[in-house]
Write a protein that holds these residues in place. Structure first.
Motif, short mmCIF file in Angstrom:
data_model
loop_
_atom_site.label_atom_id
_atom_site.label_comp_id
_atom_site.label_asym_id
_atom_site.label_seq_id
_atom_site.Cartn_x
_atom_site.Cartn_y
_atom_site.Cartn_z
N SER A 94 0.45 -1.33 0.22
CA SER A 94 -0.34 0.14 0.31
C SER A 94 0.46 1.27 0.20
O SER A 94 0.56 1.71 -0.92
N ALA A 97 1.76 1.16 -3.39
CA ALA A 97 1.04 2.09 -4.80
C ALA A 97 0.59 3.60 -4.40
O ALA A 97 0.13 4.53 -5.03
N ALA A 98 0.35 3.70 -2.59
CA ALA A 98 0.84 5.48 -3.38
C ALA A 98 2.01 6.20 -2.95
O ALA A 98 1.50 7.07 -3.52
N PHE A 100 3.59 5.25 -5.76
CA PHE A 100 3.51 6.01 -7.37
C PHE A 100 2.86 6.06 -7.92
O PHE A 100 1.98 6.02 -8.96
N GLU A 101 1.10 6.25 -7.40
CA GLU A 101 -0.18 6.49 -8.05
C GLU A 101 -0.10 8.14 -8.83
O GLU A 101 -0.59 8.11 -9.20
N GLN A 102 0.93 9.05 -8.14
CA GLN A 102 1.05 10.16 -9.47
C GLN A 102 2.25 10.14 -9.97
O GLN A 102 2.29 10.17 -11.32
N ARG A 103 3.65 9.51 -9.61
CA ARG A 103 4.58 8.95 -10.37
C ARG A 103 4.30 8.37 -11.56
O ARG A 103 4.74 8.84 -12.85
N ASP A 104 3.89 7.39 -11.32
CA ASP A 104 4.43 6.50 -12.82
C ASP A 104 3.18 5.41 -12.24
O ASP A 104 3.46 4.00 -11.62
N PRO A 105 1.92 5.31 -11.83
CA PRO A 105 0.48 4.73 -12.32
C PRO A 105 0.89 3.36 -12.06
O PRO A 105 0.08 1.93 -11.90
N ILE A 108 2.52 0.13 -10.71
CA ILE A 108 1.47 -0.47 -9.22
C ILE A 108 1.05 -1.83 -9.84
O ILE A 108 0.28 -2.12 -10.79
#
Length: 161
Positions: A94, A97-98, A100-105, A108
């Motif tokens: 988790s 995921a948090a 890379f959510e904005q940087r490189d989804p 994930i």
């Protein structure tokens, strides 16, 4: 109580080295590692020696396919006697995921390997963006062993091979 320990395989080491552009992986660490898949087990006692575990923060070095290096400063359980770091898998995933959510989804959900730890001063330099991935990997303390534990009737026991 435990399955035979293992380091990252030679093939995995070669892929990590190639992806990060470094010359080699040094296995200087003395820590053992267990990625805890059990949501209901917090491991307040070591599953190997039954001593109380402590809560410590470790900069965990994680290799994410394809060729991405990520350092996560994570609070983990730690057995001083066994030199065992226990990180909860769900928390690691988790937090990744948090991050890379904005940087490189797209990254994930990819396969990953927790490779080792960084000395705290090296982690601070890498966190500030002052280091390349190859330099970070050169200073990584690769885990001595990676252990696995299974829940058996009445407590913890050996993993079925």
């Amino acid at each position: 109580m435990m399955r035979a320990g293992r380091e990252p395989t030679e093939d995995a080491k070669r892929r990590i080295v190639a992806a990060c552009g470094t010359s080699s992986l040094k296995s200087a660490g003395g820590h053992r590692f267990f990625l805890n898949p059990y949501e209901d087990a917090s491991f307040t006692r070591c599953p190997k020696c039954e001593r109380n575990t402590k809560v410590r923060k470790f900069p965990l070095v994680i290799h994410i396919e394809p060729g991405r290096l990520f350092v996560l400063n994570k609070q983990c359980r730690y057995c001083v006697g066994c030199n065992l770091i226990i990180a909860r898998r769900s928390e690691v995933e988790s937090l990744m995921a948090a991050a890379f959510e904005q940087r490189d989804p797209a990254i994930i959900g990819n396969k990953y390997v927790v490779v080792g730890t960084l000395p705290r001063e090296v982690w601070r330099a890498s966190d500030n963006g002052d280091m390349r991935a190859a330099d970070t990997l050169d200073r990584t303390h690769i885990f001595k062993d990676v252990w696995e534990f299974d829940l058996v009737a009445g407590g913890w026991g050996p993993t079925a091979s």
